[in-house]
Motif scaffolding. Structure first.
Motif, PDB file in Angstrom:
ATOM      1  N   ASP A  83      38.096  34.478   8.961  1.00 36.56           N
ATOM      2  CA  ASP A  83      38.342  35.159   9.893  1.00 36.56           C
ATOM      3  C   ASP A  83      37.069  33.818  10.543  1.00 36.56           C
ATOM      4  OD1 ASP A  83      38.187  37.545  12.519  1.00 36.56           O
ATOM      5  OD2 ASP A  83      36.346  36.291  12.142  1.00 36.56           O
ATOM      6  N   TYR A  84      36.928  33.704  12.107  1.00 37.36           N
ATOM      7  CA  TYR A  84      36.204  32.814  12.191  1.00 37.36           C
ATOM      8  C   TYR A  84      34.725  32.802  11.741  1.00 37.36           C
ATOM      9  CZ  TYR A  84      34.145  34.506  16.923  1.00 37.36           C
ATOM     10  OH  TYR A  84      33.204  34.941  17.794  1.00 37.36           O
ATOM     11  N   ARG A  85      34.416  34.059  11.589  1.00 35.16           N
ATOM     12  CA  ARG A  85      33.412  34.616  11.512  1.00 35.16           C
ATOM     13  C   ARG A  85      32.741  35.598   9.531  1.00 35.16           C
ATOM     14  NH1 ARG A  85      28.962  33.389  12.778  1.00 35.16           N
ATOM     15  NH2 ARG A  85      27.607  34.672  13.901  1.00 35.16           N
ATOM     16  N   GLY A  86      33.841  35.019   9.275  1.00 38.82           N
ATOM     17  CA  GLY A  86      33.626  34.870   7.702  1.00 38.82           C
ATOM     18  C   GLY A  86      34.683  36.325   7.706  1.00 38.82           C
ATOM     19  N   PRO A  87      34.977  36.332   6.060  1.00 36.16           N
ATOM     20  CA  PRO A  87      35.164  37.807   5.764  1.00 36.16           C
ATOM     21  C   PRO A  87      34.513  39.190   6.302  1.00 36.16           C
ATOM     22  CG  PRO A  87      33.833  36.605   3.849  1.00 36.16           C
ATOM     23  CD  PRO A  87      33.891  35.674   4.988  1.00 36.16           C
ATOM     24  N   GLU A  88      33.200  39.098   6.075  1.00 34.88           N
ATOM     25  CA  GLU A  88      32.643  40.336   6.997  1.00 34.88           C
ATOM     26  C   GLU A  88      32.355  39.857   8.477  1.00 34.88           C
ATOM     27  OE1 GLU A  88      28.622  41.197   4.944  1.00 34.88           O
ATOM     28  OE2 GLU A  88      29.845  40.183   2.907  1.00 34.88           O
ATOM     29  N   LYS A  89      33.328  39.532   9.081  1.00 31.39           N
ATOM     30  CA  LYS A  89      33.179  39.253  11.103  1.00 31.39           C
ATOM     31  C   LYS A  89      31.591  39.263  10.983  1.00 31.39           C
ATOM     32  CE  LYS A  89      37.071  40.220   9.788  1.00 31.39           C
ATOM     33  NZ  LYS A  89      37.236  40.506   8.443  1.00 31.39           N
ATOM     34  N   ASN A  90      30.671  38.618  10.186  1.00 32.98           N
ATOM     35  CA  ASN A  90      28.988  38.296  11.496  1.00 32.98           C
ATOM     36  C   ASN A  90      28.424  37.275  10.753  1.00 32.98           C
ATOM     37  OD1 ASN A  90      28.889  38.569   8.311  1.00 32.98           O
ATOM     38  ND2 ASN A  90      27.961  40.566   8.181  1.00 32.98           N
ATOM     39  N   GLY A  91      28.671  36.092  10.165  1.00 28.55           N
ATOM     40  CA  GLY A  91      28.865  34.662  10.006  1.00 28.55           C
ATOM     41  C   GLY A  91      28.100  34.975   8.695  1.00 28.55           C
ATOM     42  N   HIS A  92      27.931  36.126   7.840  1.00 28.10           N
ATOM     43  CA  HIS A  92      27.217  35.421   6.709  1.00 28.10           C
ATOM     44  C   HIS A  92      27.901  35.440   5.450  1.00 28.10           C
ATOM     45  CE1 HIS A  92      23.165  39.277   7.900  1.00 28.10           C
ATOM     46  NE2 HIS A  92      24.299  37.935   8.936  1.00 28.10           N
ATOM     47  N   ARG A 134      31.077  37.749  20.395  1.00 30.64           N
ATOM     48  CA  ARG A 134      31.192  38.498  18.857  1.00 30.64           C
ATOM     49  C   ARG A 134      30.095  40.060  18.298  1.00 30.64           C
ATOM     50  NH1 ARG A 134      36.003  38.530  14.096  1.00 30.64           N
ATOM     51  NH2 ARG A 134      36.523  39.886  14.742  1.00 30.64           N
ATOM     52  N   PRO A 135      30.395  41.175  19.073  1.00 32.82           N
ATOM     53  CA  PRO A 135      28.860  41.349  18.859  1.00 32.82           C
ATOM     54  C   PRO A 135      28.486  41.771  17.208  1.00 32.82           C
ATOM     55  CG  PRO A 135      30.650  42.899  19.009  1.00 32.82           C
ATOM     56  CD  PRO A 135      30.904  41.461  19.582  1.00 32.82           C
ATOM     57  N   VAL A 136      27.631  42.501  17.147  1.00 35.15           N
ATOM     58  CA  VAL A 136      27.462  42.627  15.038  1.00 35.15           C
ATOM     59  C   VAL A 136      26.611  44.640  15.259  1.00 35.15           C
ATOM     60  CG1 VAL A 136      26.958  40.625  14.355  1.00 35.15           C
ATOM     61  CG2 VAL A 136      24.895  41.617  15.320  1.00 35.15           C
ATOM     62  N   ILE A 137      26.433  45.097  14.439  1.00 34.47           N
ATOM     63  CA  ILE A 137      26.119  46.213  14.815  1.00 34.47           C
ATOM     64  C   ILE A 137      25.960  46.550  13.496  1.00 34.47           C
ATOM     65  CG2 ILE A 137      26.942  48.976  14.029  1.00 34.47           C
ATOM     66  CD1 ILE A 137      29.569  47.593  15.889  1.00 34.47           C
ATOM     67  N   ASP A 138      24.379  47.253  13.292  1.00 34.55           N
ATOM     68  CA  ASP A 138      23.743  47.600  12.112  1.00 34.55           C
ATOM     69  C   ASP A 138      24.242  49.291  11.332  1.00 34.55           C
ATOM     70  OD1 ASP A 138      22.283  50.017  13.759  1.00 34.55           O
ATOM     71  OD2 ASP A 138      20.619  48.873  14.154  1.00 34.55           O
ATOM     72  N   LYS A 139      23.599  49.455  10.107  1.00 32.77           N
ATOM     73  CA  LYS A 139      23.589  50.568   9.719  1.00 32.77           C
ATOM     74  C   LYS A 139      23.411  52.162  11.061  1.00 32.77           C
ATOM     75  CE  LYS A 139      19.911  50.112   6.962  1.00 32.77           C
ATOM     76  NZ  LYS A 139      18.504  50.636   6.171  1.00 32.77           N
ATOM     77  N   ASN A 140      22.590  51.723  11.480  1.00 28.75           N
ATOM     78  CA  ASN A 140      22.877  53.080  12.000  1.00 28.75           C
ATOM     79  C   ASN A 140      22.934  53.018  13.537  1.00 28.75           C
ATOM     80  OD1 ASN A 140      20.549  53.613  10.719  1.00 28.75           O
ATOM     81  ND2 ASN A 140      18.538  52.226  11.149  1.00 28.75           N
ATOM     82  N   ASN A 141      24.357  51.943  13.319  1.00 31.82           N
ATOM     83  CA  ASN A 141      25.517  52.284  14.586  1.00 31.82           C
ATOM     84  C   ASN A 141      24.622  51.535  16.120  1.00 31.82           C
ATOM     85  OD1 ASN A 141      27.094  53.773  13.066  1.00 31.82           O
ATOM     86  ND2 ASN A 141      26.326  55.525  13.163  1.00 31.82           N
ATOM     87  N   ILE A 142      23.531  51.064  16.470  1.00 31.23           N
ATOM     88  CA  ILE A 142      23.423  49.974  17.134  1.00 31.23           C
ATOM     89  C   ILE A 142      24.057  48.471  17.072  1.00 31.23           C
ATOM     90  CG2 ILE A 142      21.372  49.311  17.875  1.00 31.23           C
ATOM     91  CD1 ILE A 142      19.705  51.656  16.750  1.00 31.23           C
ATOM     92  N   MET A 143      25.150  49.115  18.299  1.00 34.11           N
ATOM     93  CA  MET A 143      25.465  47.122  18.492  1.00 34.11           C
ATOM     94  C   MET A 143      24.470  46.494  19.428  1.00 34.11           C
ATOM     95  SD  MET A 143      29.308  46.930  20.023  1.00 34.11           S
ATOM     96  CE  MET A 143      28.476  46.590  21.684  1.00 34.11           C
ATOM     97  N   TYR A 144      24.703  45.501  19.012  1.00 33.81           N
ATOM     98  CA  TYR A 144      24.212  43.901  19.566  1.00 33.81           C
ATOM     99  C   TYR A 144      24.699  43.011  20.762  1.00 33.81           C
ATOM    100  CZ  TYR A 144      20.619  45.989  16.550  1.00 33.81           C
ATOM    101  OH  TYR A 144      19.671  46.756  15.908  1.00 33.81           O
ATOM    102  N   PHE A 145      25.111  42.749  21.802  1.00 38.42           N
ATOM    103  CA  PHE A 145      26.115  42.077  22.289  1.00 38.42           C
ATOM    104  C   PHE A 145      25.625  41.177  23.093  1.00 38.42           C
ATOM    105  CE2 PHE A 145      25.492  46.326  24.594  1.00 38.42           C
ATOM    106  CZ  PHE A 145      25.949  45.819  25.651  1.00 38.42           C
TER     107      PHE A 145
END
Length: 418
Positions: A31-40, A268-279
């Motif tokens: 995927d364009y942001r990698g297998p984890e969809k987050n650029g890691h 693309r947004p990213v989301i943490d383990k506490n269900n907080i989305m950053y966009f």
């Protein structure tokens, strides 16, 4: 049982286990942001320095014009490009070992082209790949599924339309048996899920948003959705113009929405383990924001913070532990405390920037439109580790597989490796 038989049995068991592990853990950047969809990336031994002539395993000239990011699987690289000023839309398959172009497939031909912004291309959406199949998408111009082994077209269709105004941008997204496409045009805005095997429509959902009186150009967006599990159920989360929405991925039913001011969103947004989305809200006005997920209906009031200071961006952000990193359109890298939105530092890493940064081996790599790569250490203090340059500049985001970087400039595809 003899020691010899025990040893042979253990050897066969280990070989069998290794083969199963290898088959089920194929390394790739699907995927364009990698297998984890987050650029890691979990890759190691990634180069810190290179030039047009050093640490270059190979360099391949790419015909036409396209800003799609490379996706990689099973030693194959897939990118899209547009020839003949956009009238021929193509998928290229490149051998990851040699850099040789193995497939050059014209998927769509058209004389009816919408206008296109100089910053964009007719082949900006990145492909998405899985074992045996690659899916290429050109917005309103068409979507196709191709066999990765022989390059034969399995299915294609071009009957979904929106007016992009400045060209397509949203990339296709795979979820279980579905291929999900996003159409946020100046005229209509909807998501559609196709059966990935046949290309037939499974569901189609129009965005639930009413606009104030505004120019048509302020009603578009270019984002790619993500999947996140909330309260035990997976949700498809998609940022659009002036809104972000959560859907049931199997049915397309809307679960919630949050409204904001902003359009032409591409990050693309990213989301943490506490269900907080950053966009990122895109343009007019621009902000980096945090939203608490978990409720249903209109959750606009769940916005936790919004930072508007120099946060206009086309590239996607990185979330690393409790720190949020982004590169704005002007080439300023910024680090924020994810909990509060407080800016911890802001430093120039390049000039105009569209490509998204990546995180690998504790380092952040950024890529600007003039060809500069800045590598700095992730942390609360800014520490540059290296600066590199390739001719022609970057619009596409990079791919990372094993110990190699795959970098697409405006004219070439590079494999950078120690």
């Amino acid at each position: 049982m003899s020691l010899q038989k025990t040893t042979v049995g253990l050897f066969l068991f280990l070989m069998f286990s290794f083969n199963c592990f290898a088959q089920n853990n194929i390394t790739g950047w699907t995927d364009y942001r990698g297998p984890e969809k987050n650029g890691h990336s979990q890759a190691t031994n990634i180069p810190l320095s290179w030039s047009d002539s050093t640490h270059v395993a190979w360099k391949t000239s790419i015909p036409g014009k396209g800003w799609s990011s490379p996706v990689v699987l099973n030693k194959q690289i897939w990118i899209t490009t547009a020839l003949n000023e956009g009238k021929e839309l193509c998928l290229l398959g490149v051998d990851a070992t040699s850099g040789k172009i193995q497939h050059n497939i014209v998927l769509f031909e058209t004389d009816s082209l919408q206008e296109n912004h100089p910053l964009n291309s007719y082949a900006s959406p990145s492909a998405v790949v899985e074992d045996g199949r690659v899916y290429a998408h050109f917005g309103a111009y068409g979507t196709a599924c191709v066999d990765t082994k022989n390059g034969e077209v399995i299915w294609k269709r071009n009957d979904f339309y929106c007016h992009h105004d400045v060209g397509p941008g949203s990339s296709p997204f795979l979820y279980n048996e579905l291929l999900i496409l996003t159409f946020d045009g100046t005229d209509v805005r909807f998501l559609v899920a196709l059966n990935k095997m046949s290309g037939k429509v499974v569901w189609k959902t129009t965005r639930d948003i009413e606009f104030e009186e505004m120019p048509p150009a302020n009603k578009k967006a270019f984002t790619t959705p993500i999947i996140h599990k909330i309260n035990g159920a997976e949700q498809l989360i998609s940022v659009g113009p002036h809104c972000v929405m959560g859907y049931q991925p199997d049915t397309g039913k809307q679960i919630w929405k949050a409204l904001f001011k902003g359009f032409s969103t591409s990050a693309r947004p990213v989301i943490d383990k506490n269900n907080i989305m950053y966009f990122n809200t895109g343009f007019g006005p621009s902000a980096l924001a945090a939203l608490q997920l978990g409720a249903e209906g209109d959750i606009t009031d769940s916005l936790l913070w919004s930072n508007k200071k120099g946060t206009q961006a086309r590239s996607s952000a990185l979330l690393i532990n409790d720190l949020l990193y982004m590169v704005n359109t002007g080439g300023q890298a910024k680090c924020f405390a994810a909990k509060t939105g407080e800016e911890l530092w802001s430093e120039r890493v390049g000039r105009q920037t569209s490509a998204s940064p990546i995180y690998v081996e504790g380092r952040i790599y950024t890529f600007d439109e003039e060809g500069k790569t800045t590598i700095f250490k992730a942390g609360k203090e800014f520490q540059v580790l290296s600066e590199n340059f390739l001719p022609d500049g970057f619009m596409a985001s990079p791919a990372v597989v094993d110990s190699a970087l795959y970098l697409r400039t405006k004219t070439h595809l590079y494999k950078i490796q120690n």
